[in-house]
Design an enzyme around this catalytic site. Structure first.
Site, PDB file in Angstrom:
ATOM      1  N   SER A 228       0.841  -1.188   0.000  1.00 19.19           N
ATOM      2  CA  SER A 228       0.000   0.000   0.000  1.00 19.19           C
ATOM      3  C   SER A 228       0.883   1.247   0.000  1.00 19.19           C
ATOM      4  O   SER A 228       1.695   1.413  -0.904  1.00 19.19           O
ATOM      5  CB  SER A 228      -0.968  -0.045   1.185  1.00 19.19           C
ATOM      6  OG  SER A 228      -1.981   0.922   1.039  1.00 19.19           O
ATOM      7  N   GLU A 357      -9.210  -5.388  -4.284  1.00 18.25           N
ATOM      8  CA  GLU A 357      -8.547  -4.366  -3.479  1.00 18.25           C
ATOM      9  C   GLU A 357      -9.510  -3.484  -2.690  1.00 18.25           C
ATOM     10  O   GLU A 357      -9.441  -3.373  -1.468  1.00 18.25           O
ATOM     11  CB  GLU A 357      -7.681  -3.474  -4.384  1.00 18.25           C
ATOM     12  CG  GLU A 357      -6.450  -4.141  -4.955  1.00 18.25           C
ATOM     13  CD  GLU A 357      -5.296  -4.208  -3.977  1.00 18.25           C
ATOM     14  OE1 GLU A 357      -5.464  -3.842  -2.797  1.00 18.25           O
ATOM     15  OE2 GLU A 357      -4.203  -4.631  -4.393  1.00 18.25           O
ATOM     16  N   HIS A 449      -7.643  -5.629  -0.164  1.00 21.99           N
ATOM     17  CA  HIS A 449      -6.406  -4.913   0.126  1.00 21.99           C
ATOM     18  C   HIS A 449      -5.804  -5.380   1.448  1.00 21.99           C
ATOM     19  O   HIS A 449      -6.490  -5.426   2.465  1.00 21.99           O
ATOM     20  CB  HIS A 449      -6.718  -3.414   0.187  1.00 21.99           C
ATOM     21  CG  HIS A 449      -5.528  -2.531   0.270  1.00 21.99           C
ATOM     22  ND1 HIS A 449      -4.595  -2.432  -0.742  1.00 21.99           N
ATOM     23  CD2 HIS A 449      -5.100  -1.687   1.249  1.00 21.99           C
ATOM     24  CE1 HIS A 449      -3.673  -1.554  -0.401  1.00 21.99           C
ATOM     25  NE2 HIS A 449      -3.947  -1.095   0.808  1.00 21.99           N
TER      26      HIS A 449
END
Length: 543
Positions: A228, A357, A449
């Site tokens: 990330s 995600e 995610h």
């Protein structure tokens, strides 16, 4: 933020895995054998300690289950007082032995709900590193330096999910680090360098270069890896001139494609400082308590949707008002521009994304079922780089609801297509890239995610239990072992173990719920829609 059936299906996959293991063992040589069973570090039944000399002085760590662990070693001076909002300065030497038993304090931030941290020391020495080593008396072990994510506004190396013991037990020296986030690290302030959090990371990598041999690591075999905002940091480090030569391999999990222009960054800083009756300058903000700035910043996070007209939907979708800025100095250009020009082409890159995600972020907009047709239409029209985005997405995904279309286009915009674009830019510039997609969806949020992190660190049964249960399924543990082997192989050899990405083949490692395989990049429909995307920094909209 922070599973799968048997994946060795077919002799080809088995042979590939065995070949990679031999490469890994060959690259590590006698040091790997020492780490596996003949380590200079004892495997005690009692608590033991180990001292290592760094360039600043002696540090004392502990032996934990055969791994030497050093926590909270400062790599730079506390960025307070006259050093507030400035580039990091090297930590001065100390006399005697400094205990390295506790993590250093985390940079100023608001703690996400439910997040539990390991015990941390007090004070404002936020800029510290932690080291896990299987053999401090050996040499030549590959080094893996972890950079945490957290939307550039939170994160800490003391999060239990980032425990480096499991990877270290398999033969690598693991380093995790703290860097400034939020206002302290990224908000544009007059009189201060931009992207201070990135400068912190560069300072920590300089510490690794100068000290890691004393912990058994090879300073010429350093891999940076992150997820990330940490993955965004990895690609920024690939592009940053001042990071050149400090690392030799890079792994980026879910690269965010969002940066700000100086104009947008200035407007964000003006709003944050103005909420306190200040100007966004070092002189005006230098005496403001860090928590006061954090409170304003997180007030913006909670109300970000109300600033859509001022900053644009793309900024709102990113879920944070604070982003790195293409400042012309630390970052002369976007990472994709730099990579396509051949910057860092000698550094192998492992990069990938998760299939679902934005599923992790959907609760911020009420969930998939709360998305209205108007919201979906706006996102489909605004985010893709083509004029007929709604028509293209509805044709590509005819069975998707408005909520799923919204989730899909946001996934594509924020992580999936930037990650693919990173691999493509690196290859176009003459580099080698290994692409993957994480597709295991037997978690409460699917293949969302960050859900891969407990598998890569081997913490699925502890801090990753909210995704994988306690105990995790045998399939999840097997998938984790495979991903760990792939990441370790890449760190040791620069070869991830599957064919490198090429435009004609698009070879992609697929971490699925039934098997681990290699095939073409699976998100072909989205790729076609986003083929012309440049992921330029976000401008300040003209209202």
């Amino acid at each position: 933020m922070a599973v799968v059936g048997w994946w060795f299906e077919g002799m080809g996959v088995i042979g590939t895995a065995l070949t990679r293991r031999r490469l890994f063992e060959f690259a590590m040589g006698s040091a790997a054998l020492a780490a596996a069973g003949c380590s200079g570090d004892p495997a005690p039944t009692h608590v033991a300690q180990r001292e290592v000399r760094t360039t600043a002085g002696l540090v004392r760590g502990q032996i934990e289950n055969g791994i030497a662990v050093f926590r909270g070693i400062p790599y730079a001076k506390a960025p307070v007082g006259l050093l507030r909002f400035q580039a990091p300065e090297p930590y001065p030497q100390w006399k005697g032995v400094r205990d390295a038993f506790q993590f250093g304090p985390q940079p100023p931030q608001n703690q996400p709900a439910g997040e539990v941290l390991e015990p941390m020391g007090p004070g404002d020495e936020w800029l510290t590193v932690n080291v896990w080593s299987p053999n401090t008396r050996g040499h030549g072990l590959p080094v893996m330096v972890w950079i945490y994510g957290g939307a550039y506004i939170h994160g800490s190396s003391s999060m239990p999910i980032y425990n480096g013991a499991n990877l270290a037990s398999q033969g690598a020296v693991v380093v995790t680090l703290n860097y400034r986030v939020g206002v302290e690290g990224f908000v544009q302030i007059d009189g201060a360098p931009a992207n201070r959090g990135v400068l912190d990371q560069i300072s920590a990598l300089t510490w690794v270069r100068d000290n890691i041999a004393a912990f058994g690591g090879d300073p010429g075999q350093v891999t940076v890896f992150g997820e990330s905002a940490g993955a965004g940091s990895v690609v920024m480090l690939l592009a940053a001139p001042s990071a050149s030569g400090l690392f030799h391999r890079a792994a980026a999990e879910s690269v965010p494609g969002v940066f700000q222009t100086p104009e947008l960054a200035a407007d964000v800083s003006l709003l944050i400082a103005g909420a306190l009756g200040k100007l966004p300058t070092v002189d005006a903000l230098g005496g403001v308590a860090p928590q006061a700035l954090v409170d304003v910043e997180f007030g913006l996070v909670r109300t970000l949707a109300t600033y859509q007209r001022r900053w644009g939907l793309a900024q709102v979708v990113s879920t944070t008002p604070v982003l790195p800025v293409i400042d012309g100095i630390v970052l002369p250009e976007t990472p994709w521009q730099a990579l396509s020009r051949g910057v860092s082409k000698d550094i192998p890159l492992l990069v990938g994304t998760n299939r679902d995600e934005y599923a992790l972020m959907m609760p911020t907009v009420g969930g998939v079922r709360k998305i209205t047709p108007a919201q979906a239409q706006e996102a489909l029209h605004t985010l893709p780089p083509i004029p007929d985005g709604p028509e293209a997405y509805r044709a590509a995904y005819p069975r998707m609801s408005d909520g799923m279309l919204y989730q899909t286009v946001c996934s594509d915009y924020l992580f999936r297509m930037p990650s693919l674009h990173t691999a493509q830019a690196h290859v176009a510039g003459g580099g080698t890239a290994y692409l993957y997609e994480f597709r295991y969806d037997a978690t409460p949020v699917g293949a969302a995610h960050s859900v891969e992190l407990p598998l890569i660190f081997g913490t699925a049964g502890t801090s990753g239990a909210r995704f994988y249960g306690s105990p995790p399924s045998a399939g999840a543990l097997r998938l984790g072992k495979q991903m760990q082997a792939d990441w370790l192989s890449f760190a040791a050899t620069g070869d991830a173990g599957w064919p490198a990405y090429a435009a004609y083949s698009q070879s992609t490692r697929l971490y699925d719920g039934r098997s681990v395989s290699v095939g073409p990049f699976p998100e072909q429909a989205s790729e076609r829609i986003w083929a012309s995307a440049s992921f330029d920094p976000l401008p300040l909209p003209r209202v």
